[in-house]
Enzyme design. Sequence first.
Site, mmCIF file in Angstrom:
data_model
loop_
_atom_site.group_PDB
_atom_site.id
_atom_site.type_symbol
_atom_site.label_atom_id
_atom_site.label_comp_id
_atom_site.label_asym_id
_atom_site.label_seq_id
_atom_site.Cartn_x
_atom_site.Cartn_y
_atom_site.Cartn_z
ATOM 1 N N HIS A 157 13.178 22.132 33.957
ATOM 2 C CA HIS A 157 14.988 20.987 34.248
ATOM 3 C C HIS A 157 15.074 19.487 33.926
ATOM 4 C CE1 HIS A 157 19.198 20.058 35.146
ATOM 5 N NE2 HIS A 157 19.133 20.724 34.915
ATOM 6 N N HIS A 158 15.419 19.005 33.140
ATOM 7 C CA HIS A 158 15.341 17.678 32.821
ATOM 8 C C HIS A 158 15.307 16.813 34.065
ATOM 9 C CE1 HIS A 158 14.130 14.284 30.725
ATOM 10 N NE2 HIS A 158 14.928 14.098 29.308
ATOM 11 N N SER A 159 15.984 16.957 35.052
ATOM 12 C CA SER A 159 16.411 16.549 36.644
ATOM 13 C C SER A 159 14.728 16.508 36.971
ATOM 14 C CB SER A 159 17.209 17.253 37.443
ATOM 15 O OG SER A 159 16.842 18.243 37.718
#
Length: 506
Positions: A157-159
């Site tokens: 996930h990009h987070s």
Amino acid sequence: MESINILKPIKTKAKPIEKEVCEEEPLSPSSRLLHEPNFNVHILSIMATKSRINPQAIKHQWIPNFVNHPRFCSLMVVDEKNKGVMKWVRTKVDIDKHIVVPQVNEQDLQETPEKFVENYIRNLSTTTLDKSKPLWDLHLLNVKTLDAEGVAVLRMHHSLGDGTSLMSLLLASTRQTAHPDKLPTIPGTKNRAINLEHNQYYSMRGLLWRYFVLIWFYMRMFWNTIVDVLMFLSTTMFLKDTNTPIKGRPGSEFNPRRFVHRVLSLDDMKLVKNALNMTINDVALGVTQAGLSVYLNRRFGEGRKDKGATEKTNNLPCNVRLRSSLLINLRPTPGIQALADMMDKNTEAKWGNWVGSVLLPFKIALRDDPLVYVKETKATSFRKKNSLEAIYTCYISKLILKLFGIKTSSSMSHRSLINTTVAFSNLVGPQEEISFGGHPMVYLAPTSYGQPQALMINFQSYVNKMTMVLSVDENVIPDPHQLLDDLEQSLKLIKNAVVERGLCQE
């Protein structure tokens, strides 16, 4: 759009977490945005190997070291008792829940191996990561393709971090194939030597000239920054790109993605770079501008009389506004050695999503001289380097988030992207062949899904290769392999023009 307060805390049936690993850290503003419904971006790292992948070797040799990074052994939870604050909470990782090994009988494949892998990864883009466990998984496909014996797909996930940091972390978990005890080496930025005559530099005239150049430099940067920030705000509010056949439609971020790639010669790109005194990024942008121009000329000519494909006679409309959005990492990227130490010795390294946005225009037009494409992108890139656009767009986003909340900030950031056409990135890779978990790598292909644009283009260098990866919404771009052909052919034309004119130095 759902409110962040609607999210429920993650509940698990696991035993209480031991005290030494029960650490909490709030999400950065950028990471919070990436959990909004219209910004649920996932990063994929596609790794092709020279040998069949041994899941047990990956599980016992590679993964345990990889998950020592705090983000990869943390849950994303929402504290409803504290105004819905989102935070990372350390947990124990069950590796078996993160590794997926589909059973594939190659004799029963009703399609080519390449198409099977392509479809498998496409199907991944229809799903999201389970928030009841750390936000990553690894898919191991033992399918023999034309250029590899197996394919591994790491989904994150990009987070968890910006793309540059996540790719650096991945490389820090690999080793050189020829020297298994050594980390990969990444080309660094070389300081250009400046030869100055002694009399000029130390004379009063030379000193005054230096002050003049310095003042001019800051004035130009000040002006460029004002123009770029105003353009960013205009794009956020109303300024849209021209409605071309590759422009994303509303809701494109929720559609499945097709991922295709092509391996180019990095030596060919270096030849153009050295001949025209530019960077590899300038060449990549020039190839992209040329390929998009050729592809759009073909698409605009569909269903009408074909006017040709020359500079004076073509199907392209005049004054096409087509821009790429680049997310620039503003936090100093931790070096591979620092990340390797973090995983091996539990030391600390800087990490986080601290990014700014840059709008990079492409001049869509056919050129009889292929070198015009790279010369134009070189000038555009040089101007963008003399601007503080990324820093100010980052602070504007943080200010909006602080004053008006996550929903308004998310809407503003989303509009700034949906009003552009392309997402673009270019990452520097290792100079020698690397292995992960004892498996030599053929190529490395990073990409993502969940972004509003219908087209994302990634360039990733690896040894003497440059992998070009497209992430496309097939509802908008039904023939991504044709676009790959146009991009590849554009590099050949640019390189041939350099050679034919004797511009390259032996």
